[in-house]
Design a protein around this motif. Structure first.
Motif, PDB file in Angstrom:
ATOM      1  N   VAL A  36      52.109  -2.189  15.446  1.00  0.00           N
ATOM      2  CA  VAL A  36      51.898  -1.323  14.199  1.00  0.00           C
ATOM      3  C   VAL A  36      50.528  -0.628  14.093  1.00  0.00           C
ATOM      4  O   VAL A  36      49.356  -1.430  14.256  1.00  0.00           O
ATOM      5  CB  VAL A  36      51.932  -2.147  12.782  1.00  0.00           C
ATOM      6  N   ILE A  37      50.423   0.496  13.986  1.00  0.00           N
ATOM      7  CA  ILE A  37      49.205   1.403  14.060  1.00  0.00           C
ATOM      8  C   ILE A  37      48.842   1.860  12.551  1.00  0.00           C
ATOM      9  O   ILE A  37      49.953   2.572  12.168  1.00  0.00           O
ATOM     10  CB  ILE A  37      49.164   2.515  15.085  1.00  0.00           C
ATOM     11  N   VAL A  38      47.860   1.653  11.954  1.00  0.00           N
ATOM     12  CA  VAL A  38      47.568   2.056  10.633  1.00  0.00           C
ATOM     13  C   VAL A  38      46.455   3.117  10.750  1.00  0.00           C
ATOM     14  O   VAL A  38      45.361   2.624  11.192  1.00  0.00           O
ATOM     15  CB  VAL A  38      47.089   0.759   9.757  1.00  0.00           C
ATOM     16  N   THR A  39      46.830   4.267  10.526  1.00  0.00           N
ATOM     17  CA  THR A  39      45.965   5.342  10.836  1.00  0.00           C
ATOM     18  C   THR A  39      45.936   6.373   9.884  1.00  0.00           C
ATOM     19  O   THR A  39      46.628   6.437   8.958  1.00  0.00           O
ATOM     20  CB  THR A  39      45.829   5.820  12.255  1.00  0.00           C
ATOM     21  N   ASP A  40      45.114   7.584  10.118  1.00  0.00           N
ATOM     22  CA  ASP A  40      45.321   8.884   9.346  1.00  0.00           C
ATOM     23  C   ASP A  40      45.848   9.976  10.353  1.00  0.00           C
ATOM     24  O   ASP A  40      46.133   9.655  11.530  1.00  0.00           O
ATOM     25  CB  ASP A  40      44.103   9.138   8.513  1.00  0.00           C
ATOM     26  N   GLU A  41      46.064  10.976   9.406  1.00  0.00           N
ATOM     27  CA  GLU A  41      46.565  12.104  10.439  1.00  0.00           C
ATOM     28  C   GLU A  41      45.526  12.555  11.409  1.00  0.00           C
ATOM     29  O   GLU A  41      46.073  12.982  12.487  1.00  0.00           O
ATOM     30  CB  GLU A  41      46.910  13.195   9.218  1.00  0.00           C
ATOM     31  N   GLU A  42      44.344  12.467  11.039  1.00  0.00           N
ATOM     32  CA  GLU A  42      43.374  13.113  11.999  1.00  0.00           C
ATOM     33  C   GLU A  42      43.292  12.217  13.351  1.00  0.00           C
ATOM     34  O   GLU A  42      43.099  12.743  14.589  1.00  0.00           O
ATOM     35  CB  GLU A  42      41.980  12.917  11.641  1.00  0.00           C
ATOM     36  N   ALA A  44      46.015  10.366  14.333  1.00  0.00           N
ATOM     37  CA  ALA A  44      47.238   9.401  14.731  1.00  0.00           C
ATOM     38  C   ALA A  44      47.710  10.223  16.023  1.00  0.00           C
ATOM     39  O   ALA A  44      48.244   9.215  16.759  1.00  0.00           O
ATOM     40  CB  ALA A  44      48.370  10.174  13.437  1.00  0.00           C
ATOM     41  N   TYR A  45      47.507  11.322  16.529  1.00  0.00           N
ATOM     42  CA  TYR A  45      47.827  11.794  17.897  1.00  0.00           C
ATOM     43  C   TYR A  45      47.389  11.087  18.991  1.00  0.00           C
ATOM     44  O   TYR A  45      47.756  10.640  19.902  1.00  0.00           O
ATOM     45  CB  TYR A  45      47.373  13.190  17.936  1.00  0.00           C
ATOM     46  N   ASP A  46      45.800  10.948  18.815  1.00  0.00           N
ATOM     47  CA  ASP A  46      45.100   9.907  20.026  1.00  0.00           C
ATOM     48  C   ASP A  46      45.680   8.462  19.815  1.00  0.00           C
ATOM     49  O   ASP A  46      45.696   7.870  20.979  1.00  0.00           O
ATOM     50  CB  ASP A  46      43.531   9.977  19.731  1.00  0.00           C
ATOM     51  N   SER A  47      45.855   8.029  18.948  1.00  0.00           N
ATOM     52  CA  SER A  47      46.241   6.396  18.650  1.00  0.00           C
ATOM     53  C   SER A  47      47.692   6.250  19.468  1.00  0.00           C
ATOM     54  O   SER A  47      48.137   5.413  19.977  1.00  0.00           O
ATOM     55  CB  SER A  47      46.473   6.073  17.449  1.00  0.00           C
ATOM     56  N   ILE A  48      48.442   7.528  19.006  1.00  0.00           N
ATOM     57  CA  ILE A  48      49.974   7.227  19.432  1.00  0.00           C
ATOM     58  C   ILE A  48      50.119   7.651  21.002  1.00  0.00           C
ATOM     59  O   ILE A  48      50.477   6.744  21.661  1.00  0.00           O
ATOM     60  CB  ILE A  48      51.020   8.391  18.814  1.00  0.00           C
ATOM     61  N   LYS A  49      49.151   8.395  21.511  1.00  0.00           N
ATOM     62  CA  LYS A  49      49.156   8.574  22.786  1.00  0.00           C
ATOM     63  C   LYS A  49      48.591   7.353  23.668  1.00  0.00           C
ATOM     64  O   LYS A  49      49.103   7.163  24.641  1.00  0.00           O
ATOM     65  CB  LYS A  49      48.233   9.622  23.206  1.00  0.00           C
ATOM     66  N   ALA A  50      47.494   6.624  23.134  1.00  0.00           N
ATOM     67  CA  ALA A  50      47.121   5.435  23.867  1.00  0.00           C
ATOM     68  C   ALA A  50      48.075   4.333  23.669  1.00  0.00           C
ATOM     69  O   ALA A  50      48.265   3.636  24.624  1.00  0.00           O
ATOM     70  CB  ALA A  50      45.683   4.912  23.272  1.00  0.00           C
ATOM     71  N   ALA A  51      48.879   4.292  22.569  1.00  0.00           N
ATOM     72  CA  ALA A  51      49.780   3.172  22.474  1.00  0.00           C
ATOM     73  C   ALA A  51      51.153   3.389  23.456  1.00  0.00           C
ATOM     74  O   ALA A  51      51.464   2.437  24.253  1.00  0.00           O
ATOM     75  CB  ALA A  51      50.425   3.223  21.054  1.00  0.00           C
TER      76      ALA A  51
END
Length: 328
Positions: A36-42, A44-51
């Motif tokens: 579960v990644i809790v983030t903001d729009e800014e 989100a892209y980098d977090s999803i890519k890392a996951a």
């Protein structure tokens, strides 16, 4: 494959996941956890890519929770859940669901996430930014066996570090600590080769670096010696020095992926010590989901967070450093 759902519900998202798997012929049984990644729009892209990169090692269902803030009072009164479901090649080796929560539903994100968790699989919650002061008491954090934060994302990381220490619960960890794994491994290996008592220590880094502060606290606790903090131009941790009567044990990494190890009476040697990507850090954290006792020791700096034996003589010093790496 991507499926967009507007003004939807958790049950409809689950149905879309099943339909997506059937369409591409991929079962869900190969996934080992829910991230579960809790983030903001800014972010989100980098977090999803890392996951997604980390999912190559740990196939998982990734739930991305983005709480949207309405701009007008009228919009704030509305409640809506929008979702984007990704399966197959669009989601790494697992599944990705991006959940955008509007209005009051954002305050009850746990009720949206709960029906989407994989059954009988561990849950990991990661806050790339804006982590709560007490992750274990957060409604989403309470669902997880592992809670990952990142002090580097905080405006005042050293102040945030003290808050993490005050609120620590088993299962908490931080990427500032994960970044130190190669340093701790090399320091333990260097101590295995040294045959002298450690009488002092110093950690050199850029100012207000949370990893350097954690490393200094860990060394001070495990070695039982004062640790000096030296400010340099960075980037990140640049050197660690352990003083002995015969000379210094020193690891230098002023910049780049290579470091130099210096031991008393031995020639210098070159070591690989690169700055790892976020995906590599997340992948490391997912390899072990039990309590990180050494992180607790480093947080508190005095051994109160977890058992820690003092190490003042050479044999116990080496043993303590080695044990701390084994438990990292």
């Amino acid at each position: 494959m991507k499926i967009d759902l507007t003004d939807t519900t958790a049950s409809k998202v689950n149905k879309a996941l099943v339909e997506g798997r059937r369409a591409i012929g991929t079962p869900a049984v190969g996934m080992v956890l829910t991230m579960v990644i809790v983030t903001d729009e800014e972010n989100a892209y980098d977090s999803i890519k890392a996951a997604e990169e980390a999912s190559r090692e740990h196939p998982s269902r990734t739930l991305v929770v983005i709480k949207r803030t309405a701009r007008t009072p009228r919009d704030r009164q509305g409640n809506r859940l929008d979702a984007e479901v990704r399966v197959g090649s669009d989601a790494g080796t697992g599944e990705t669901v991006i959940l955008r929560l509007h209005g009051e539903v954002g305050r009850h994100a746990d009720s949206v996430v709960l029906p989407l968790l994989l059954p009988d699989a561990p849950v990991v919650v990661w806050w790339p930014v804006d982590a709560p002061d007490e992750p274990a008491k957060d409604p989403l954090g309470a669902l997880a066996a592992r809670r990952i934060t990142d002090l580097y994302a905080d405006e005042d990381p050293l102040d945030a570090l003290d808050r993490r220490a005050a609120s620590y619960a088993p299962g908490d960890t931080d990427l500032a600590w994960t970044r130190l794994t190669p340093w701790r491994s090399m320091l333990a290996a260097a101590l295995d080769q040294a045959r002298a008592d450690i009488v002092s220590a110093a950690v050199e880094s850029e100012a207000d670096n949370p990893s350097a502060e954690l490393l200094a606290r860990w060394l001070g606790t495990r070695l039982g010696v004062p640790v000096e903090r030296v400010t340099t131009g960075g980037p990140v941790v640049t050197a660690v020095r352990l003083g002995t009567a015969d000379g210094d044990i020193r690891i230098d990494r002023p910049e780049g992926p290579l470091a130099t190890l210096t031991l008393p009476g031995q020639p210098e040697r070159t070591l690989a010590l690169k700055v790892r990507s976020t995906a590599e850090l997340i992948a490391e954290e997912l390899r072990r989901l039990d309590a990180d006792e050494m992180y607790a020791v480093a947080l508190h700096g005095d051994g109160k967070g977890a058992p820690a034996a003092p190490a003042k003589a050479a044999p116990s010093t080496k043993k303590a450093a080695k044990e701390s790496v084994d438990h990292a």
